[in-house]
Design a protein around this motif. Structure first.
Motif, PDB file in Angstrom:
ATOM      1  N   GLY A  27     -17.521  38.142  22.406  1.00 57.45           N
ATOM      2  CA  GLY A  27     -17.501  39.179  21.368  1.00 57.45           C
ATOM      3  C   GLY A  27     -16.100  39.727  21.142  1.00 57.45           C
ATOM      4  N   PHE A  28     -15.327  39.899  22.231  1.00 60.48           N
ATOM      5  CA  PHE A  28     -13.937  40.357  22.102  1.00 60.48           C
ATOM      6  C   PHE A  28     -13.112  39.346  21.318  1.00 60.48           C
ATOM      7  CE2 PHE A  28     -14.595  42.497  26.417  1.00 60.48           C
ATOM      8  CZ  PHE A  28     -14.787  43.756  25.857  1.00 60.48           C
ATOM      9  N   ILE A  29     -13.331  38.079  21.596  1.00 64.04           N
ATOM     10  CA  ILE A  29     -12.555  37.024  20.953  1.00 64.04           C
ATOM     11  C   ILE A  29     -12.880  36.945  19.466  1.00 64.04           C
ATOM     12  CG2 ILE A  29     -12.075  34.540  20.954  1.00 64.04           C
ATOM     13  CD1 ILE A  29     -13.075  34.839  24.033  1.00 64.04           C
ATOM     14  N   ILE A  30     -14.156  37.004  19.158  1.00 61.69           N
ATOM     15  CA  ILE A  30     -14.576  36.960  17.747  1.00 61.69           C
ATOM     16  C   ILE A  30     -14.027  38.169  16.999  1.00 61.69           C
ATOM     17  CG2 ILE A  30     -16.582  37.092  16.217  1.00 61.69           C
ATOM     18  CD1 ILE A  30     -18.071  35.413  18.425  1.00 61.69           C
ATOM     19  N   ALA A  31     -14.096  39.360  17.611  1.00 65.43           N
ATOM     20  CA  ALA A  31     -13.558  40.566  16.972  1.00 65.43           C
ATOM     21  C   ALA A  31     -12.052  40.436  16.746  1.00 65.43           C
ATOM     22  CB  ALA A  31     -13.857  41.794  17.829  1.00 65.43           C
ATOM     23  N   GLY A  32     -11.341  39.880  17.723  1.00 68.57           N
ATOM     24  CA  GLY A  32      -9.902  39.684  17.567  1.00 68.57           C
ATOM     25  C   GLY A  32      -9.573  38.705  16.459  1.00 68.57           C
ATOM     26  N   LEU A  33     -10.358  37.643  16.359  1.00 77.11           N
ATOM     27  CA  LEU A  33     -10.133  36.669  15.288  1.00 77.11           C
ATOM     28  C   LEU A  33     -10.411  37.276  13.915  1.00 77.11           C
ATOM     29  CD1 LEU A  33     -11.614  33.470  16.933  1.00 77.11           C
ATOM     30  CD2 LEU A  33      -9.209  33.903  16.389  1.00 77.11           C
ATOM     31  N   VAL A  34     -11.447  38.089  13.814  1.00 75.51           N
ATOM     32  CA  VAL A  34     -11.745  38.769  12.551  1.00 75.51           C
ATOM     33  C   VAL A  34     -10.609  39.725  12.187  1.00 75.51           C
ATOM     34  CG1 VAL A  34     -13.307  40.429  11.455  1.00 75.51           C
ATOM     35  CG2 VAL A  34     -14.245  38.506  12.735  1.00 75.51           C
ATOM     36  N   ASP A  35     -10.051  40.395  13.197  1.00 77.01           N
ATOM     37  CA  ASP A  35      -8.968  41.355  12.956  1.00 77.01           C
ATOM     38  C   ASP A  35      -7.675  40.705  12.494  1.00 77.01           C
ATOM     39  OD1 ASP A  35     -10.608  43.450  13.551  1.00 77.01           O
ATOM     40  OD2 ASP A  35      -9.768  43.826  15.554  1.00 77.01           O
ATOM     41  N   GLN A  37      -7.339  39.041   9.999  1.00 82.47           N
ATOM     42  CA  GLN A  37      -7.346  39.123   8.543  1.00 82.47           C
ATOM     43  C   GLN A  37      -7.002  40.533   8.036  1.00 82.47           C
ATOM     44  OE1 GLN A  37      -7.687  36.204   6.888  1.00 82.47           O
ATOM     45  NE2 GLN A  37      -7.735  35.446   8.983  1.00 82.47           N
ATOM     46  N   LYS A  38      -6.914  41.496   8.931  1.00 80.89           N
ATOM     47  CA  LYS A  38      -6.595  42.877   8.557  1.00 80.89           C
ATOM     48  C   LYS A  38      -5.086  43.089   8.590  1.00 80.89           C
ATOM     49  CE  LYS A  38     -10.973  44.636  10.250  1.00 80.89           C
ATOM     50  NZ  LYS A  38     -11.654  45.461  11.229  1.00 80.89           N
ATOM     51  N   PRO A  39      -4.604  44.102   7.877  1.00 84.64           N
ATOM     52  CA  PRO A  39      -3.161  44.361   7.910  1.00 84.64           C
ATOM     53  C   PRO A  39      -2.703  44.777   9.315  1.00 84.64           C
ATOM     54  CG  PRO A  39      -4.309  45.922   6.448  1.00 84.64           C
ATOM     55  CD  PRO A  39      -5.327  44.990   6.994  1.00 84.64           C
ATOM     56  N   THR A  81      -4.971  34.795  24.374  1.00 83.55           N
ATOM     57  CA  THR A  81      -4.264  34.159  23.268  1.00 83.55           C
ATOM     58  C   THR A  81      -4.394  34.967  21.987  1.00 83.55           C
ATOM     59  OG1 THR A  81      -4.671  31.996  24.266  1.00 83.55           O
ATOM     60  CG2 THR A  81      -4.078  32.018  21.939  1.00 83.55           C
ATOM     61  N   VAL A  82      -5.610  35.366  21.664  1.00 80.94           N
ATOM     62  CA  VAL A  82      -5.849  36.147  20.442  1.00 80.94           C
ATOM     63  C   VAL A  82      -5.144  37.499  20.524  1.00 80.94           C
ATOM     64  CG1 VAL A  82      -7.632  37.323  19.089  1.00 80.94           C
ATOM     65  CG2 VAL A  82      -8.022  35.003  19.890  1.00 80.94           C
ATOM     66  N   GLN A  83      -5.233  38.169  21.670  1.00 83.25           N
ATOM     67  CA  GLN A  83      -4.634  39.501  21.796  1.00 83.25           C
ATOM     68  C   GLN A  83      -3.104  39.438  21.764  1.00 83.25           C
ATOM     69  OE1 GLN A  83      -6.394  42.171  21.400  1.00 83.25           O
ATOM     70  NE2 GLN A  83      -8.319  41.049  21.468  1.00 83.25           N
ATOM     71  N   LEU A  84      -2.511  38.410  22.367  1.00 81.27           N
ATOM     72  CA  LEU A  84      -1.056  38.267  22.301  1.00 81.27           C
ATOM     73  C   LEU A  84      -0.593  38.012  20.869  1.00 81.27           C
ATOM     74  CD1 LEU A  84      -0.301  36.250  25.554  1.00 81.27           C
ATOM     75  CD2 LEU A  84       0.372  38.616  25.056  1.00 81.27           C
ATOM     76  N   TYR A  85      -1.369  37.258  20.118  1.00 82.67           N
ATOM     77  CA  TYR A  85      -1.056  37.057  18.704  1.00 82.67           C
ATOM     78  C   TYR A  85      -1.121  38.382  17.954  1.00 82.67           C
ATOM     79  CZ  TYR A  85      -1.462  35.718  13.838  1.00 82.67           C
ATOM     80  OH  TYR A  85      -1.280  35.631  12.484  1.00 82.67           O
ATOM     81  N   GLN A  86      -2.176  39.154  18.212  1.00 75.56           N
ATOM     82  CA  GLN A  86      -2.312  40.456  17.558  1.00 75.56           C
ATOM     83  C   GLN A  86      -1.165  41.392  17.957  1.00 75.56           C
ATOM     84  OE1 GLN A  86      -4.160  39.990  15.071  1.00 75.56           O
ATOM     85  NE2 GLN A  86      -5.779  41.485  15.383  1.00 75.56           N
ATOM     86  N   LEU A  87      -0.780  41.358  19.227  1.00 77.78           N
ATOM     87  CA  LEU A  87       0.318  42.200  19.696  1.00 77.78           C
ATOM     88  C   LEU A  87       1.622  41.813  19.009  1.00 77.78           C
ATOM     89  CD1 LEU A  87       0.812  44.542  21.662  1.00 77.78           C
ATOM     90  CD2 LEU A  87       1.376  42.848  23.396  1.00 77.78           C
ATOM     91  N   SER A  88       1.838  40.524  18.801  1.00 78.07           N
ATOM     92  CA  SER A  88       3.052  40.091  18.102  1.00 78.07           C
ATOM     93  C   SER A  88       3.030  40.545  16.638  1.00 78.07           C
ATOM     94  CB  SER A  88       3.230  38.576  18.189  1.00 78.07           C
ATOM     95  OG  SER A  88       2.291  37.894  17.394  1.00 78.07           O
ATOM     96  N   ARG A  89       1.874  40.519  16.004  1.00 74.89           N
ATOM     97  CA  ARG A  89       1.761  41.019  14.626  1.00 74.89           C
ATOM     98  C   ARG A  89       2.072  42.510  14.569  1.00 74.89           C
ATOM     99  NH1 ARG A  89      -3.545  40.755  12.398  1.00 74.89           N
ATOM    100  NH2 ARG A  89      -2.542  41.186  10.421  1.00 74.89           N
ATOM    101  N   TRP A  90       1.540  43.268  15.529  1.00 74.57           N
ATOM    102  CA  TRP A  90       1.793  44.710  15.578  1.00 74.57           C
ATOM    103  C   TRP A  90       3.280  44.980  15.815  1.00 74.57           C
ATOM    104  CZ3 TRP A  90       3.616  47.634  19.720  1.00 74.57           C
ATOM    105  CH2 TRP A  90       3.617  49.011  19.507  1.00 74.57           C
TER     106      TRP A  90
END
Length: 105
Positions: A27-35, A37-39, A81-90
């Motif tokens: 569920g965490f992974i799916i939520a991260g993948l959905v996120d 697409q958000k700014p 992997t997903v969270q590190l990608y999100q952290l780099s976007r942030w």
């Protein structure tokens, strides 16, 4: 049929938390993948950092626990992997990281 029955009764089979815990973690992974697409301005740097530490710690746990829980290991590696990608976007959106085109200038 015998191999399926052996799986059902195994120490990491569907009658244990060694199976359902990792399934819930997807569920965490799916939520991260959905996120993704958000700014990036909507990403919480603090929460994403905590999720990175959480998954790193539980990857080690999944490796050390007996019997080894490969399903848990894979779910946390995927989440890392997903969270590190999100952290780099942030970090890019906050100006902590430069885009590759900006470095050349």
């Amino acid at each position: 049929m015998a191999s399926f029955k052996a799986f059902l009764n195994s120490p990491v089979g569907p009658q244990t938390t060694h199976f359902w815990g990792p399934i819930g973690n997807w569920g965490f992974i799916i939520a991260g993948l959905v996120d993704t697409q958000k700014p990036p301005e909507m990403i919480s740097g603090n929460m994403t950092s905590v999720m990175c530490v959480y998954s790193a710690l539980f990857m080690r746990f999944a490796w050390m626990v007996q019997p080894r829980n490969y399903l848990l290991m894979v779910s946390h590696a995927s989440n890392e992997t997903v969270q590190l990608y999100q952290l780099s976007r942030w970090a890019r959106s906050q100006g902590y990281l430069q885009k590759k085109a900006d470095k050349a200038e």
